[in-house]
Design a protein around this motif. Structure first.
Motif, mmCIF file in Angstrom:
data_model
loop_
_atom_site.group_PDB
_atom_site.id
_atom_site.type_symbol
_atom_site.label_atom_id
_atom_site.label_comp_id
_atom_site.label_asym_id
_atom_site.label_seq_id
_atom_site.Cartn_x
_atom_site.Cartn_y
_atom_site.Cartn_z
ATOM 1 N N LYS A 32 0.863 -1.285 0.218
ATOM 2 C CA LYS A 32 0.077 -0.131 -0.181
ATOM 3 C C LYS A 32 0.917 1.386 0.038
ATOM 4 O O LYS A 32 0.639 2.292 -0.798
ATOM 5 C CB LYS A 32 -0.810 0.092 1.418
ATOM 6 C CG LYS A 32 -1.980 1.257 1.334
ATOM 7 C CD LYS A 32 -2.643 1.161 2.456
ATOM 8 C CE LYS A 32 -3.658 2.501 2.518
ATOM 9 N NZ LYS A 32 -4.636 2.193 3.510
ATOM 10 N N ALA A 33 1.916 1.377 0.685
ATOM 11 C CA ALA A 33 2.872 2.387 0.885
ATOM 12 C C ALA A 33 3.545 2.571 -0.404
ATOM 13 O O ALA A 33 3.736 3.875 -0.855
ATOM 14 C CB ALA A 33 4.051 2.241 1.914
ATOM 15 N N ALA A 34 3.898 1.632 -1.173
ATOM 16 C CA ALA A 34 4.494 1.630 -2.477
ATOM 17 C C ALA A 34 3.579 2.243 -3.381
ATOM 18 O O ALA A 34 3.905 2.999 -4.347
ATOM 19 C CB ALA A 34 5.182 0.131 -2.971
ATOM 20 N N ALA A 35 2.443 1.436 -3.320
ATOM 21 C CA ALA A 35 1.405 2.260 -4.294
ATOM 22 C C ALA A 35 0.986 3.724 -4.146
ATOM 23 O O ALA A 35 1.137 4.506 -5.200
ATOM 24 C CB ALA A 35 -0.120 1.449 -4.196
ATOM 25 N N GLN A 36 0.980 4.121 -2.977
ATOM 26 C CA GLN A 36 0.741 5.553 -2.743
ATOM 27 C C GLN A 36 2.003 6.401 -3.366
ATOM 28 O O GLN A 36 2.004 7.141 -3.739
ATOM 29 C CB GLN A 36 0.618 5.736 -1.020
ATOM 30 C CG GLN A 36 -0.842 5.237 -0.602
ATOM 31 C CD GLN A 36 -0.891 5.266 0.777
ATOM 32 O OE1 GLN A 36 -0.013 5.574 1.590
ATOM 33 N NE2 GLN A 36 -2.015 5.424 1.134
ATOM 34 N N ASP A 38 3.995 5.664 -5.562
ATOM 35 C CA ASP A 38 3.900 5.725 -7.053
ATOM 36 C C ASP A 38 2.753 6.661 -7.602
ATOM 37 O O ASP A 38 3.096 7.212 -8.488
ATOM 38 C CB ASP A 38 3.605 4.294 -7.561
ATOM 39 C CG ASP A 38 4.852 3.269 -7.447
ATOM 40 O OD1 ASP A 38 5.883 3.740 -7.372
ATOM 41 O OD2 ASP A 38 4.499 1.957 -7.724
ATOM 42 N N GLU A 39 1.897 6.560 -6.855
ATOM 43 C CA GLU A 39 0.805 7.872 -7.116
ATOM 44 C C GLU A 39 1.140 9.261 -7.023
ATOM 45 O O GLU A 39 0.686 10.011 -7.640
ATOM 46 C CB GLU A 39 -0.353 7.492 -6.433
ATOM 47 C CG GLU A 39 -1.264 6.189 -6.827
ATOM 48 C CD GLU A 39 -2.277 5.908 -5.700
ATOM 49 O OE1 GLU A 39 -2.535 6.791 -4.834
ATOM 50 O OE2 GLU A 39 -2.771 4.609 -5.713
ATOM 51 N N GLY A 40 2.159 9.457 -6.046
ATOM 52 C CA GLY A 40 2.625 10.624 -5.993
ATOM 53 C C GLY A 40 1.895 11.446 -4.962
ATOM 54 O O GLY A 40 0.915 10.938 -4.335
ATOM 55 N N VAL A 41 2.479 12.674 -4.417
ATOM 56 C CA VAL A 41 1.984 13.487 -3.536
ATOM 57 C C VAL A 41 1.499 14.829 -4.195
ATOM 58 O O VAL A 41 1.981 15.155 -5.137
ATOM 59 C CB VAL A 41 3.109 13.809 -2.388
ATOM 60 C CG1 VAL A 41 3.508 12.618 -1.692
ATOM 61 C CG2 VAL A 41 4.247 14.452 -2.924
ATOM 62 N N GLU A 156 16.510 14.893 -7.183
ATOM 63 C CA GLU A 156 16.878 13.842 -8.314
ATOM 64 C C GLU A 156 16.049 12.524 -8.425
ATOM 65 O O GLU A 156 15.999 12.053 -7.304
ATOM 66 C CB GLU A 156 18.351 13.548 -8.099
ATOM 67 C CG GLU A 156 18.793 12.755 -9.221
ATOM 68 C CD GLU A 156 20.700 12.482 -9.099
ATOM 69 O OE1 GLU A 156 21.074 11.748 -9.820
ATOM 70 O OE2 GLU A 156 21.041 13.053 -8.121
ATOM 71 N N GLY A 157 15.590 12.122 -9.467
ATOM 72 C CA GLY A 157 14.889 11.048 -9.699
ATOM 73 C C GLY A 157 13.310 11.318 -9.433
ATOM 74 O O GLY A 157 12.530 10.349 -9.857
ATOM 75 N N ALA A 158 12.828 12.405 -9.289
ATOM 76 C CA ALA A 158 11.435 12.847 -9.075
ATOM 77 C C ALA A 158 11.036 12.900 -10.542
ATOM 78 O O ALA A 158 11.535 13.060 -11.581
ATOM 79 C CB ALA A 158 11.193 14.099 -8.634
ATOM 80 N N HIS A 159 9.585 12.612 -10.324
ATOM 81 C CA HIS A 159 8.895 12.643 -11.623
ATOM 82 C C HIS A 159 7.320 13.084 -11.517
ATOM 83 O O HIS A 159 7.034 12.751 -10.397
ATOM 84 C CB HIS A 159 8.719 11.410 -12.532
ATOM 85 C CG HIS A 159 8.191 10.125 -11.920
ATOM 86 N ND1 HIS A 159 9.022 9.488 -11.042
ATOM 87 C CD2 HIS A 159 7.198 9.540 -11.983
ATOM 88 C CE1 HIS A 159 8.543 8.448 -10.565
ATOM 89 N NE2 HIS A 159 7.184 8.408 -11.232
ATOM 90 N N LYS A 192 0.706 16.369 -9.128
ATOM 91 C CA LYS A 192 1.109 15.356 -8.387
ATOM 92 C C LYS A 192 2.555 15.136 -8.701
ATOM 93 O O LYS A 192 2.920 15.115 -9.914
ATOM 94 C CB LYS A 192 0.348 14.138 -8.671
ATOM 95 C CG LYS A 192 -0.967 14.181 -7.798
ATOM 96 C CD LYS A 192 -1.548 12.856 -7.644
ATOM 97 C CE LYS A 192 -2.685 12.743 -6.830
ATOM 98 N NZ LYS A 192 -3.202 11.345 -6.388
ATOM 99 N N VAL A 193 3.446 14.806 -7.653
ATOM 100 C CA VAL A 193 4.961 14.773 -7.730
ATOM 101 C C VAL A 193 5.434 13.470 -7.087
ATOM 102 O O VAL A 193 4.701 13.200 -5.947
ATOM 103 C CB VAL A 193 5.745 15.940 -7.225
ATOM 104 C CG1 VAL A 193 6.902 15.646 -7.260
ATOM 105 C CG2 VAL A 193 5.339 17.121 -8.057
#
Length: 200
Positions: A32-36, A38-41, A156-159, A192-193
């Protein structure tokens, strides 16, 4: 003796069941944490910039020369933003095509947001267009999209991506030529980032 061995076996089975259950719950929480992640903040901000639009380019500025040679205006804007990632310095470098978007005008370029430490920055690909012609006094709305193209420091590495709604004030002739203009623009940005692990 038989009762003791049965009790030990039951205890071992119960312990094993509890451990397996705990492992399943932990895996589910991590998933669940990984999915969140991946969805971004959510990302939001208001940006205020002062801009210059010109068909005169600095020596060696290939982006400006490519823009101006097509009879467009090269725009550089700088300012400051209050964002969900903190205060950011803002720099926009874009080409304004007055005939783009059905004659209303379109923009393409980059927007960079940089933390006050000068090390943590995001570079966004910038695409936009005027939504109407400017009014009698020179005020006009425009909007568009931003997509993260790269980051430095802790970004660095953000999308991610965002959309913006903006307004520009009246422009004044600036500099040594009538083909240079200056003005102010105000942006409202939402998106979302996805940040590197551990960054909020």
């Amino acid at each position: 003796m038989l009762r003791t061995s049965v009790s030990k076996r039951n205890l071992q089975l119960i312990s094993l069941s509890l451990l397996l259950g705990l492992a399943v719950v932990t895996a589910a929480l991590r998933s669940k944490a990984a999915a969140q992640s991946d969805e971004g903040v959510p990302f939001s901000g208001t940006l205020t910039v002062q801009f210059v639009a010109s068909q005169i380019c600095a020596l060696g500025d290939t982006n400006c020369h490519a823009c101006a040679s097509a009879n467009n205006f090269y725009v550089e804007a700088q300012g400051i933003g209050d964002t969900s990632l903190g205060t950011q310095f803002v720099e926009v470098l874009k080409c304004f095509d007055p005939n783009g978007f059905g004659g209303l005008g379109s923009y393409a370029g980059t927007l960079m947001t940089t933390a006050p430490n000068g090390k943590d920055s995001l570079t966004w690909a910038y695409s936009g267009q005027n939504t109407t012609l400017a009014d009698f006094y020179g005020f006009g709305p425009f909007d568009g999209t931003l997509t993260i193209a790269g980051g430095t420091g802790k970004f660095e590495g953000a999308h991610g991506s965002a959309s913006f709604t903006a307004a520009s004030g009246p422009t004044l002739t600036a500099g040594p030529s009538p083909i240079q203009y200056a003005g102010t623009a105000f942006y409202s940005v939402h998106g979302k980032v996805v940040l590197p692990a551990g960054i909020r």
